[in-house]
Design a protein around this motif. Structure first.
Motif, mmCIF file in Angstrom:
data_model
loop_
_atom_site.group_PDB
_atom_site.id
_atom_site.type_symbol
_atom_site.label_atom_id
_atom_site.label_comp_id
_atom_site.label_asym_id
_atom_site.label_seq_id
_atom_site.Cartn_x
_atom_site.Cartn_y
_atom_site.Cartn_z
ATOM 1 N N SER A 1 41.612 42.922 39.406
ATOM 2 C CA SER A 1 40.730 42.117 40.254
ATOM 3 C C SER A 1 39.292 42.397 39.851
ATOM 4 O O SER A 1 39.007 43.383 39.159
ATOM 5 C CB SER A 1 40.931 42.451 41.737
ATOM 6 N N GLU B 1 34.137 41.810 47.556
ATOM 7 C CA GLU B 1 35.295 41.304 48.292
ATOM 8 C C GLU B 1 34.863 40.294 49.356
ATOM 9 O O GLU B 1 35.571 39.322 49.628
ATOM 10 C CB GLU B 1 36.061 42.470 48.925
ATOM 11 N N GLN B 2 33.690 40.517 49.954
ATOM 12 C CA GLN B 2 33.167 39.580 50.952
ATOM 13 C C GLN B 2 32.702 38.273 50.305
ATOM 14 O O GLN B 2 32.895 37.189 50.869
ATOM 15 C CB GLN B 2 31.982 40.201 51.697
ATOM 16 N N ARG B 3 32.080 38.376 49.132
ATOM 17 C CA ARG B 3 31.489 37.203 48.489
ATOM 18 C C ARG B 3 32.483 36.365 47.703
ATOM 19 O O ARG B 3 32.276 35.165 47.512
ATOM 20 C CB ARG B 3 30.376 37.641 47.540
ATOM 21 N N PRO C 1 35.642 34.132 46.793
ATOM 22 C CA PRO C 1 36.537 33.239 47.536
ATOM 23 C C PRO C 1 37.890 33.916 47.717
ATOM 24 O O PRO C 1 38.232 34.850 46.987
ATOM 25 C CB PRO C 1 36.675 32.009 46.618
ATOM 26 N N GLN C 2 38.660 33.503 48.710
ATOM 27 C CA GLN C 2 39.981 34.096 48.964
ATOM 28 C C GLN C 2 40.802 34.066 47.670
ATOM 29 O O GLN C 2 40.949 33.015 47.041
ATOM 30 C CB GLN C 2 40.713 33.358 50.073
ATOM 31 N N ASP C 3 41.307 35.234 47.284
ATOM 32 C CA ASP C 3 42.090 35.416 46.050
ATOM 33 C C ASP C 3 41.244 35.216 44.790
ATOM 34 O O ASP C 3 41.775 35.247 43.683
ATOM 35 C CB ASP C 3 43.310 34.466 45.989
ATOM 36 N N GLY C 4 39.922 35.006 44.962
ATOM 37 C CA GLY C 4 39.090 34.821 43.784
ATOM 38 C C GLY C 4 38.934 36.085 42.977
ATOM 39 O O GLY C 4 38.576 36.028 41.805
#
Length: 199
Positions: free
Chosen positions: A80, A189-191, A193-196
């Protein structure tokens, strides 16, 4: 195939880089570089006619390439985007701690010592930082962050890591680097996108 002269030139740059890390730019004399590199006395001015400044630029360029390779290795091994950043910082912490906090980032050292004295060295340092910000921004874009925000975040990431290296050396602990890794990973993780962040 590299010639004997090419090898000597590279060895001089490597020695300059190591000595800048441990003694600073101002504290590194050309005689020390020659001795460290086990090179002939006239070799510096043969390979670097402009002397210490040219050798300093070569050392900064080498540092840029080495940290660039570290970033690439971290990205290749990560699953990731936040994990890639953590891996890069962990690798830096290993280098800093493993040297008993004698080694840090030579680019920041040269910037602080010579940035106002030598435009050529300042430009080399700026190029080094840009060479780290660019791939970091590309990594963030690959996770789904827009180009402008990715560049801004990448600048924050590199700046935070640089500061954490300096504080770690001053305090003789890698805790500031660990804290930087936690904060940067949380921010990304906040910035993202979901699963990005998945790779």
């Amino acid at each position: 195939m590299a010639t004997k002269g090419d090898l000597t030139k590279a060895r001089l740059a490597e020695s300059m880089l190591e000595l800048i890390q441990s003694s600073g730019y101002s504290g590194t004399g050309l005689n020390a570089v020659i001795e460290h590199a086990a090179a002939p006395k006239g070799s510096i001015y043969f390979h670097y006619p402009d002397g210490k400044e040219g050798l300093g630029v070569a050392a900064v360029d080498l540092a840029a390439a080495q940290f660039g390779a570290l970033i690439a290795e971290a990205v290749d091994a990560a699953d990731s985007v936040p994990d890639a950043v953590r891996r890069a910082i962990d690798a830096l912490a290993t280098i800093v701690g493993g040297s008993d906090f004698r080694l840090g980032c030579p680019v920041s050292v040269v910037t602080l010592e010579m940035g106002a004295e030598s435009e050529r060295l300042r430009e080399a340092c700026a190029a080094a930082f840009s060479s780290w910000i660019g791939p970091t921004a590309a990594l963030l874009e690959s996770g789904g962050i827009g180009a402008e925000e990715a560049r801004s975040l990448a600048t924050v990431v590199v700046s935070t890591i640089e500061g954490a290296v300096i504080v770690s050396r001053a305090m003789k602990t890698t805790q500031p680097l660990s804290a930087a890794a936690d904060v940067i990973a949380g921010l990304l993780e906040q910035r993202l996108p979901q699963d990005g962040g998945a790779r």
